[in-house]
Design a protein around this motif. Structure first.
Motif: not given
Length: 249
Positions: A98-107, A223-228
């Protein structure tokens, strides 16, 4: 809107708001605000679809409670920023997802963001180069106006040309998107830091290389880094009014 659809939205709202409370309690206020706002919007969608007045009252009370907490957090964050004391820490556990770049940097991405500095000594090997590529893709897709990405890293230890070739290709690809990649090398760089010119500074213990290698090319998370799955690391976030500009050292 069908009852099943309403129930689905409500379930999503509960999940998002649970995450908001967790981030709130752990002191990750900017992240919690994002989740509060998303959860509140989902509850508003449910409220519009519900006809039973007692249920509507229940949702209105919940929405009011979460909105009040979100406003308190906004005021706290604003004060901490003005005092130059804002700091939050996110601990990524071993094997966490659950820590893809999108999730981590979005805020920390806003429409004020136009320039990014990445200082990371380990953008050399193929998986590290792919990580940097994904980070750049995240910026291209984000709701901001980034025009320049600065990368300071070390040169590869061998003379294979893999690093220079990959970064040259990325630089050309970014230029097609209207972005400039400013690439510099240092033999003494050690610290890892990502700096946004909207005031945010993100320091990840492992830099951008905090993802584990997938078990195979056709395994979930490839492919999906939120699942990595991730390596254990700590993310420290600071805010300052004084950001670097082009030409600063």
């Amino acid at each position: 809107m069908t009852q099943n659809h309403v129930s689905g939205i409500e379930t999503s709202a509960i999940s998002v708001l649970k995450r908001a409370v967790e981030m709130d309690q752990s002191g990750c206020f900017e992240s919690s605000l994002v989740y509060y706002q998303e959860g509140i919007q989902l509850l508003l969608d449910v409220l519009k679809a519900v006809k039973d007045e007692s249920k509507r009252g229940h949702y209105r009370d919940k929405i009011k409670s979460y909105m009040e907490r979100a406003e308190q957090i906004k005021a706290h964050v604003k004060q901490m920023k003005e005092e130059g004391k804002y700091h939050e820490q996110i601990r990524i556990a071993e094997d966490a997802t659950g820590y893809s770049f999108e999730s981590l940097f979005k805020p920390y991405i806003s429409n004020l963001l136009t320039e990014v500095w990445v200082e990371d000594p380990y953008i050399r090997h193929i998986h590290q180069l792919y990580n940097f590529l994904r980070f750049c893709e995240m910026l291209v897709k984000a709701s901001c106006k980034v025009k320049t990405i600065h990368l300071l890293t070390t040169r590869e230890e061998t003379d294979s040309g893999q690093q220079s070739s990959a970064l040259s290709e990325l630089k050309e690809s970014l230029s097609v998107q209207g972005l400039t990649l400013d690439l510099q090398y240092s033999s003494t760089i050690h610290d890892r830091e990502i700096r946004f010119n909207n005031g945010w500074i993100i320091k990840i213990g492992r830099g951008l290389d905090y993802f584990k290698k997938p078990t195979g090319r056709f395994s979930i998370g490839y492919c999906d880094y939120d699942l990595r799955q991730c390596h254990e690391t700590t993310v420290d976030i600071f805010h300052t009014k004084h950001t670097k500009t082009l030409g600063d050292s």
